[in-house]
Every structure is written in structure tokens, then in C-alpha cells.
Enzyme design. Structure first.
Site, short mmCIF file in Angstrom:
data_model
loop_
_atom_site.label_atom_id
_atom_site.label_comp_id
_atom_site.label_asym_id
_atom_site.label_seq_id
_atom_site.Cartn_x
_atom_site.Cartn_y
_atom_site.Cartn_z
CE LYS A 89 -8.66 0.17 -10.46
NZ LYS A 89 -7.96 0.07 -9.17
CD GLU A 111 -16.55 -3.07 -14.75
OE1 GLU A 111 -16.87 -2.79 -15.93
OE2 GLU A 111 -15.37 -3.20 -14.38
CB SER A 377 -0.64 0.12 -7.82
OG SER A 377 -1.10 -0.33 -6.56
C1 LIG Z 1 -7.56 -1.17 -8.60
C2 LIG Z 1 -6.26 -1.14 -7.93
C3 LIG Z 1 -5.38 -2.25 -7.92
C4 LIG Z 1 -5.76 -3.60 -8.46
O1 LIG Z 1 -5.98 -3.65 -9.83
P1 LIG Z 1 -4.95 -4.29 -10.85
O2 LIG Z 1 -5.72 -4.36 -12.11
O3 LIG Z 1 -4.55 -5.63 -10.34
O4 LIG Z 1 -3.79 -3.37 -10.94
C5 LIG Z 1 -4.13 -2.12 -7.33
N1 LIG Z 1 -3.75 -0.95 -6.75
C6 LIG Z 1 -4.57 0.13 -6.73
C7 LIG Z 1 -4.08 1.36 -6.07
C8 LIG Z 1 -5.84 0.08 -7.32
O5 LIG Z 1 -6.62 1.15 -7.27
#
Ligand SMILES: *Cc1c(COP(=O)(O)O)cnc(C)c1O
Length: 401
Positions: A89, A111, A377
Site C-alpha cells: 500500500k 478513508e 502483498s
Molecule cells: C489492502 C490489502 C490488499 C487488498 O487490496 P488490493 O487493492 O486488492 O491490493 C491485499 N493485501 C494486503 C496485504 C493489503 O493490505
């Protein structure tokens, strides 16, 4: 087939900017300027410097010996979990706050639901010295208190959204209202590839640093020119968009998007928008989301806060319709099992969001020499309690047999 946004902000039939008239000039102004700023050499230089020295990029492409053995193929993890803030993020919030400064804005609003986007925004604002106002539902403030503490420690003002269900959608409404009331000095930082044009494209470009790195890491590390598969989880879709970006027009690279099935596709407690959604207008763009026959948004359910969203971004709606990406649905339990397995096999505790992408591997058929890149992610520190509870409940269940 073209998977880039057209001049009106659409991917095929999806996208656009369906916003109230009072917001139109803000969005229009951003649409006119964002590409020139993102492509400006000085901006690019400053952003890549910060991504390197502050976020810790580039993130490793790590060969996972145990997953490779389990699936009898070559599995690599793109380690976004190692980014400062604990997930991808920050790639986006840093880019947007830097862009806000270039536009002469002096105040940031955003938000947040679970708080991850709020924390990443507050970090970027602290670093770049802009006052930061985060709207968060009163219910979410109670559920996600550690992140509220983090945001405050980082100098942000957390404003409780007290209307409606006091959750993410109410926080979004109130953040929009703030932006409407302060159109000249305020920049709205959105957390995924959702919302009115140009946000989906702008966020995809900022997250495309992930696939940009893969372009040279895959040949260097795997010996193959390009990956056979790129796999990512989809909440709104930003880590998936960023992982897919430079491969969108190369059909030899198979793109796999893992959606949260929650308790199951037919349970009524799901977040799998491509399986259970229909086209409509959500948060300012035409996309796919779960809705009643009357078009009312249906509440989503996923064990992972980051995937607990009733829709997907317009790019993903288009990737799904065209078949360019294959969407698979992963339940809460499948994701938790995959997350626990990676923790024990390799000492990496993934975010439960990312564990959905890991679990998706079991639904695919690989050749032994395939190069399979999974976007990890985020890290799972925030999810410890959920993992531990699940793990204990499984032990108890076994004890009873
Ligand atoms: C917020 C988040 C997501 C989901 O958001 P996307 O916009 O679909 O990437 C996925 N993995 C993590 C670790 C997150 O914090």
C-alpha cells in the site's frame, strides 16, 4: 485487445467518473494533470529515490523451495511483505502524496476500513510534511484499534464516521464530503484501483513498480525470459494490477486473480465480486459488485479485512469479462491453511489477504518448468490473533475425533 484506459477513462464498458456535480471539477482537474506529473522526469526520480531509501525497494523475488516441491513446479514469491509499512500500500500512498504536493495541495484526506491504507497514508504525509485527516467508521475504530494508535502516533488526525453503519462506506462518504468542502487545497488519497477516473489508472501506474521490477528479476533469477503465471489476490485490485501491469498485453503470461470466497460462494458470506457480482456503479465508477435485484450493494464477507469489499476495480471487471485473467475463489479456511503452511514451511507469515493468492495455486495445473510468481502483498503480523485462533480451533477439532 487493449487493457489500458481509453481517453474517457474506460476499460471496455467499465470505469468512468460518476461523481456528484460538486466534485466534478476536482476529478476533472486531476484527470488533466496526473499523467504529465507521473511521467515528469523530476517526479519519477524523486519517487524512485523514496521507494528505494524509504520503502526498501526493490523487493526480492524469492524462490520458495517448499511450495515448488508441493506443486511440482517453480514458485517464486514477490516479497511486497518486506515493504516499509508491511504491504504494497505504501507504493501508492507515497506516489499520491508526492503528486498532491506537485499540484500545490496543502492537506490530505483519505478513508480507511481496517486501517492499513490509513497507516500507509499517514506515513507518506509524515515523511512529506502534509497534514493528514483519516476518516474511519466508529465501528472500525473499535475493531482495529492498533492501527488507530499507529495513525495518531504518525501525526494524523483520525476522524470517526458516525453515520449509517459506521464502517468503510460511511467513512468514504464523509471523506468525499470533506473533499467537496475543501476542493482547492485538499487531495483525496484513494487506496486501491477503484473510484472515479483517474484513480484506477493512477493507482495501477503507481503499483506497476511491482511488475516493472519483475521484468528484469524474472530473467536474472529464473533464467526464463518471462513468468508463465502471475498470481495475486484481489480486494479492490491494486496489488494484482501492479503485478500484472507490464504483462497485460502478453498473452503468454497467464494472469490469475484470487478473490475471497469467504465462507463459500453460495453461503451468502462472500466477497467474490466476479462470481457473485453484476455490473453497476459503485464508488464513482462502473464496475462489478455484489448487489440485490434492486441494485443495492450487498455487504461483503471475508476473514481478511483487505479483501472484504463488495466490488472490484474496473480494470479487473474487464480482465474478467475478456478472460485475460482467470479469477479463482478461495475460502477463508483455504487461505488460513495456506498462510499457516507457508509460516511453518518457510518462516514467512503472510497477510491473510496474500494467503488467498497462495491458496489459489492448488486450483491450477502447472508444468514442472513453469515459472509461477505469486505476489505476497503483505505480512501477517496484523493477523496473528486470527491465525492463532484458527490453529487452536483445528487442534480442538482433531482432539474431539
Ligand atoms: C489492502 C490489502 C490488499 C487488498 O487490496 P488490493 O487493492 O486488492 O491490493 C491485499 N493485501 C494486503 C496485504 C493489503 O493490505
Amino acid at each position: 485487445m487493449n487493457y489500458q484506459i481509453d481517453e474517457n477513462g474506460f476499460y471496455g464498458p467499465y470505469g468512468g467518473a460518476y461523481v456528484p456535480e460538486v466534485l466534478y471539477s476536482n476529478v476533472e482537474n486531476l484527470s488533466r494533470n496526473y499523467q504529465a506529473i507521473l511521467n515528469d522526469p523530476d517526479f519519477k526520480k524523486e519517487l524512485s529515490r523514496l521507494l528505494k531509501v524509504y520503502v526498501g525497494r526493490e523487493t526480492p523475488l524469492y524462490h520458495s523451495p517448499s511450495l515448488s516441491e508441493v506443486y511440482n513446479t517453480k514458485v517464486y514469491l514477490k516479497r511486497e511483505d518486506l515493504c516499509h509499512s508491511g504491504s504494497h500500500k505504501i507504493n501508492n500512498t507515497l506516489g499520491q502524496v508526492l503528486l498532491a504536493k506537485r499540484l500545490g495541495k496543502t492537506r490530505i484526506v483519505a478513508e480507511t476500513g481496517a486501517g492499513s491504507h490509513g497507516v500507509a497514508t499517514a506515513m507518506a504525509c509524515a515523511l512529506l510534511k502534509l497534514p493528514c485527516f483519516i476518516y474511519m467508521g466508529e465501528v472500525d475504530i473499535q475493531r482495529q484499534f492498533p492501527n488507530v494508535g499507529r495513525m495518531r502516533l504518525l501525526g494524523a488526525t483520525v476522524i470517526p464516521a458516525l453515520s449509517g453503519s459506521k464502517t468503510l462506506k460511511d467513512a468514504t462518504n464523509e471523506a468525499f464530503r470533506d473533499w467537496i468542502n475543501n476542493p482547492l487545497n485538499t487531495f483525496y488519497v484513494l487506496g486501491s484501483v477503484v473510484g472515479p477516473h483517474p484513480y484506477p489508472d493512477m493507482v495501477a501506474r503507481l503499483q506497476s513498480v511491482i511488475s516493472q521490477e519483475l521484468l528484469h528479476q524474472v530473467p536474472e533469477i529464473t533464467g526464463k525470459e518471462k513468468p508463465d503465471y502471475v498470481v495475486a489476490c484481489v480486494g479492490g485490485g491494486s496489488n494484482a494490477a501492479g503485478s500484472f501491469y507490464h504483462f497485460l498485453n502478453d498473452p503468454e503470461v497467464k494472469l490469475i486473480a484470487a478473490e475471497a470466497a469467504g465462507k463459500g460462494l453460495d453461503s451468502g458470506f462472500t466477497a467474490a465480486a466476479t462470481f457473485r457480482g453484476k455490473p453497476g456503479i459503485l464508488h464513482g465508477s462502473k464496475t462489478k459488485f455484489m448487489q440485490t435485484n434492486e441494485g443495492q450493494v450487498v455487504e461483503a464477507h471475508s476473514i481478511s479485512a483487505g479483501l472484504d469489499y463488495p466490488g472490484i476495480g474496473p480494470l479487473h471487471a474487464w480482465l474478467s469479462d475478456t478472460g485475460r485473467a482467470k479469477f479463482v475463489a478461495v475460502t477463508d479456511d483455504e487461505a488460513l491453511d495456506a498462510g499457516l503452511a507457508l509460516s511453518q514451511m518457510e518462516g514467512i507469515i503472510p497477510a491473510i489477504e496474500s494467503a488467498h493468492a497462495l491458496a489459489a495455486l492448488s486450483q491450477l495445473n502447472f508444468k514442472t518448468d513453469d515459472v509461477v510468481v505469486v505476489c505476497l502483498s503483505g505480512r501477517g503480523d496484523k493477523d496473528l490473533e486470527t491465525y492463532i485462533q484458527y490453529s487452536n480451533s483445528k487442534k480442538t477439532a482433531h482432539g474431539n475425533v
